[in-house]
Design a protein around this motif. Structure first.
Motif, PDB file in Angstrom:
ATOM      1  N   ALA A  50      39.423  43.477  41.779  1.00  0.00           N
ATOM      2  CA  ALA A  50      38.088  43.971  41.403  1.00  0.00           C
ATOM      3  C   ALA A  50      38.261  45.331  40.742  1.00  0.00           C
ATOM      4  N   TRP A  51      37.166  45.814  40.111  1.00  0.00           N
ATOM      5  CA  TRP A  51      37.175  47.166  39.561  1.00  0.00           C
ATOM      6  C   TRP A  51      36.890  48.165  40.668  1.00  0.00           C
ATOM      7  N   SER A  52      37.452  49.348  40.532  1.00  0.00           N
ATOM      8  CA  SER A  52      37.292  50.381  41.560  1.00  0.00           C
ATOM      9  C   SER A  52      35.950  51.097  41.404  1.00  0.00           C
ATOM     10  N   SER A  53      35.204  51.183  42.486  1.00  0.00           N
ATOM     11  CA  SER A  53      33.920  51.888  42.447  1.00  0.00           C
ATOM     12  C   SER A  53      34.117  53.407  42.415  1.00  0.00           C
ATOM     13  N   ARG A  85      39.222  51.641  36.203  1.00  0.00           N
ATOM     14  CA  ARG A  85      40.488  51.016  36.588  1.00  0.00           C
ATOM     15  C   ARG A  85      40.251  49.999  37.694  1.00  0.00           C
ATOM     16  N   ALA A  86      41.193  49.070  37.840  1.00  0.00           N
ATOM     17  CA  ALA A  86      41.149  48.125  38.960  1.00  0.00           C
ATOM     18  C   ALA A  86      41.489  48.855  40.259  1.00  0.00           C
ATOM     19  N   THR A  87      41.262  48.207  41.355  1.00  0.00           N
ATOM     20  CA  THR A  87      41.471  48.831  42.669  1.00  0.00           C
ATOM     21  C   THR A  87      42.932  49.112  42.961  1.00  0.00           C
ATOM     22  N   THR A 197      42.531  47.803  33.075  1.00  0.00           N
ATOM     23  CA  THR A 197      41.497  48.778  32.700  1.00  0.00           C
ATOM     24  C   THR A 197      40.599  48.186  31.624  1.00  0.00           C
ATOM     25  N   VAL A 198      39.313  48.526  31.700  1.00  0.00           N
ATOM     26  CA  VAL A 198      38.384  48.141  30.642  1.00  0.00           C
ATOM     27  C   VAL A 198      37.543  49.361  30.293  1.00  0.00           C
ATOM     28  N   GLY A 199      37.248  49.533  28.992  1.00  0.00           N
ATOM     29  CA  GLY A 199      36.446  50.673  28.557  1.00  0.00           C
ATOM     30  C   GLY A 199      35.305  50.238  27.638  1.00  0.00           C
ATOM     31  N   LEU A 200      34.166  50.938  27.760  1.00  0.00           N
ATOM     32  CA  LEU A 200      32.966  50.643  26.967  1.00  0.00           C
ATOM     33  C   LEU A 200      32.461  51.943  26.341  1.00  0.00           C
ATOM     34  N   GLN A 201      31.656  51.818  25.252  1.00  0.00           N
ATOM     35  CA  GLN A 201      31.206  53.053  24.598  1.00  0.00           C
ATOM     36  C   GLN A 201      29.798  52.987  24.004  1.00  0.00           C
ATOM     37  N   SER A 202      29.181  51.817  23.925  1.00  0.00           N
ATOM     38  CA  SER A 202      27.840  51.789  23.337  1.00  0.00           C
ATOM     39  C   SER A 202      26.866  51.077  24.272  1.00  0.00           C
ATOM     40  N   PRO A 203      25.587  51.460  24.236  1.00  0.00           N
ATOM     41  CA  PRO A 203      24.588  50.892  25.142  1.00  0.00           C
ATOM     42  C   PRO A 203      24.515  49.365  25.058  1.00  0.00           C
ATOM     43  N   PHE A 211      40.242  38.143  37.776  1.00  0.00           N
ATOM     44  CA  PHE A 211      41.591  38.546  38.186  1.00  0.00           C
ATOM     45  C   PHE A 211      42.380  37.388  38.809  1.00  0.00           C
ATOM     46  N   GLY A 212      41.887  36.191  38.628  1.00  0.00           N
ATOM     47  CA  GLY A 212      42.597  35.022  39.154  1.00  0.00           C
ATOM     48  C   GLY A 212      41.853  34.282  40.229  1.00  0.00           C
ATOM     49  N   ASP A 213      40.665  34.774  40.612  1.00  0.00           N
ATOM     50  CA  ASP A 213      39.881  34.061  41.620  1.00  0.00           C
ATOM     51  C   ASP A 213      39.267  32.781  41.058  1.00  0.00           C
ATOM     52  N   LYS A 214      39.205  32.691  39.722  1.00  0.00           N
ATOM     53  CA  LYS A 214      38.718  31.482  39.054  1.00  0.00           C
ATOM     54  C   LYS A 214      39.780  31.042  38.043  1.00  0.00           C
ATOM     55  N   PRO A 215      39.742  29.779  37.625  1.00  0.00           N
ATOM     56  CA  PRO A 215      40.713  29.319  36.613  1.00  0.00           C
ATOM     57  C   PRO A 215      40.606  30.130  35.329  1.00  0.00           C
ATOM     58  N   PHE A 216      41.748  30.366  34.703  1.00  0.00           N
ATOM     59  CA  PHE A 216      41.781  31.106  33.443  1.00  0.00           C
ATOM     60  C   PHE A 216      41.553  30.166  32.255  1.00  0.00           C
TER      61      PHE A 216
END
Length: 513
Positions: A50-53, A85-87, A197-203, A211-216
């Motif tokens: 999961a992503w880190s809070s 970042r991820a946990t 890691t994932v990054g965003l920049q616009s509204p 992360f593997g909990d479901k089929p890719f």
């Protein structure tokens, strides 16, 4: 009528909620199984799931069990970029690691980056812009490697696309996928301990992680198999320079023969010896005696095993008090195992009452520690299986069990702290009496026949050692050494250890025992 409708809707809502909880639980179980299949050598190190809070910039909002990322900033310029970042970092024991991100919405501009970063990278930047970070950006399709200057890499991505990131810890490279199609190598010579890691920049930008909990979408298991096959072929073709061909053949035959003799496979050993001109280093009668004892232990006939051991190998148990106590504990467990349902008490006996020698609660007597182990364990209630099979009454069978348990407790009280592990085993055995039906209790695994195997191996090794022979056959020592070498490789960051392929030849875990 309104009340009836509301009540019916309430019932339906509860049913739907329960079904949803059941679905989530089932998905969680499936996810755990899938991750165990993908990364079988990751034992004690947590995986990113999961992503880190906590490890995120303030413009990032998380939802859906911290798997969905929303951008909540102004998005005016690069200073408004935000990442998360991820946990946990990616363990080297994965060998090959993979995760996917589905673009739920590209938002206003689609300034989105997917990649990796170490634990110190500034989260007020898109992945790839800072040292020790790597990213693939959706607005221009460029890859960014620790720099604000990107390189042409792949197509742009937008709403509905699924972008995958594969970290190859064998050759230390990274490639991406788009909607299940591999795009080619993006980065090489990456360091260890990177975080997804994932990054965003616009509204309006929203992305979901898998992360593997479901089929890719991408066939990552097929890619893993390719690398596993490649490494196994390299191992098979590696020359064994230390031995000539004839020496290697003789060594392998000796390993097999010693293994057969050690475990008491008498007939197989005799046939193998005749076909390979090997000779026995132990009398056939001794091998047969060990085989006889192993059968008794594996059948759960511990009382008969003790009697037979004393007859065939006098003083063996007296000279191995640790082993003797293990056998007595196993005998106690088998006595519980042999009790039929109608012989069990109508209420469970407490451990305290067993330890204090009465069925009622009493204060536990002080335990005295001594420097040495008594030469004998009380045997007043020891009985062979033939005596246990026909008790005069239910009460007599229970008293027989409890009396033997109290003798063990008394013996345990006189053991020094060096025997704490055995005391713990005894307490676990006693805990079976806390349940009306031990076979349906959380401790029921103690009653399983597989629990006899280690005791069987310990007894066999003790007999061999008493004859001046090795406790373990060389083949098992070699396997154990290989397991530990592989585990060490993974701990220091050699991802290839995850695909060395020992499990292809052995039906066992690679985790050292």
């Amino acid at each position: 009528m309104v009340f009836v409708i509301l009540q019916a809707n309430s019932v339906k809502t509860r049913q739907n909620y329960n079904e949803y909880k059941s679905y989530l639980r089932r998905m969680s179980d499936d996810g755990a199984e899938r991750l165990a299949r993908l990364y079988p050598h990751v034992h004690d190190t947590p995986l990113p799931r999961a992503w880190s809070s906590k490890d995120r910039f303030q413009y990032i909002k998380l939802s859906r069990s911290n798997l969905r990322v929303h951008y909540n900033g102004l998005g005016k310029n690069h200073k408004d970029a935000a990442s998360v970042r991820a946990t946990h970092p990616i363990p080297a024991a994965c060998g090959i690691y993979y995760f996917e991100v589905r673009i739920v919405s590209k938002g206003r501009d689609g300034y989105m980056g997917i990649g990796l970063a170490d634990g110190k990278v500034n989260m007020n930047r898109l992945p790839g812009w800072e040292p020790h970070s790597y990213g693939y950006h959706g607005d221009d399709g460029h890859s960014f490697c620790s720099s604000g200057n990107g390189q042409p890499y792949g197509p742009t991505f937008t709403t509905g696309d699924v972008i995958g990131c594969c970290v190859n810890l064998i050759n230390m490279s990274v490639f991406y996928t788009k909607n299940g199609v591999k795009l080619g190598t993006a980065f090489e010579n990456i360091p260890l301990n990177l975080y997804p890691t994932v990054g965003l920049q616009s509204p309006g930008e929203i992305a979901d992680a898998n992360f593997g909990d479901k089929p890719f979408v991408f066939d990552i298991e097929g890619y893993m198999l390719e690398w596993k096959t490649k490494l196994q072929e390299q191992i098979a073709s590696h020359p064994t320079r230390c031995l000539q061909s004839n020496d290697m053949d003789a060594t392998l035959k000796k390993l097999v023969f010693d293994y057969l003799v050690h475990h008491g496979y008498c007939r197989s050993a005799e046939s193998f010896a005749k076909s390979t001109n090997m000779y026995f280093f132990e009398d056939i009668s001794s091998i047969q005696s060990r085989q006889r004892l192993q059968k008794l232990v594996l059948q759960g006939k511990i009382g008969d095993a003790i009697t037979t051991t004393n007859e065939l190998f006098p003083n063996l148990l007296d000279n191995n008090p640790n082993l003797e106590f293990k056998i007595r504990i196993r005998h106690f467990i088998e006595m519980i195992n042999d009790l039929d349902q109608n012989k069990r008490p109508s209420h469970p006996y407490s451990i305290a009452s067993l330890m204090n020698g009465s069925e009622g609660a009493a204060e536990e007597s002080d335990k005295m520690e001594v420097d040495s182990v008594p030469s004998e364990v009380p045997t007043g209630t020891m009985a062979t299986e033939s005596e246990q099979e026909d008790p005069h009454s239910n009460r007599q069978a229970l008293e027989h069990l409890l009396l033997f348990g109290r003798e063990l407790a008394g013996y345990s009280a006189n053991l020094t702290s060096s025997y704490d592990s055995l005391k713990t085993q005894l307490q676990e055995a006693f805990s079976l009496l806390a349940y009306k039906d031990p076979k349906q209790s959380p401790m029921s695994y103690l009653l399983h026949p597989s629990q006899r195997e280690q005791l069987c191996a310990d007894l066999n090794s003790a007999i061999l050692e008493s004859h001046g022979l090795a406790r373990q056959p060389p083949l098992e020592n070699a396997i154990s050494q290989t397991k530990n070498v592989i585990e060490r490789m993974l701990k220091v960051g050699f991802g290839s250890g995850a695909y060395c392929g020992l499990e292809k030849y052995l039906n066992c875990s690679l985790k050292p025992q």
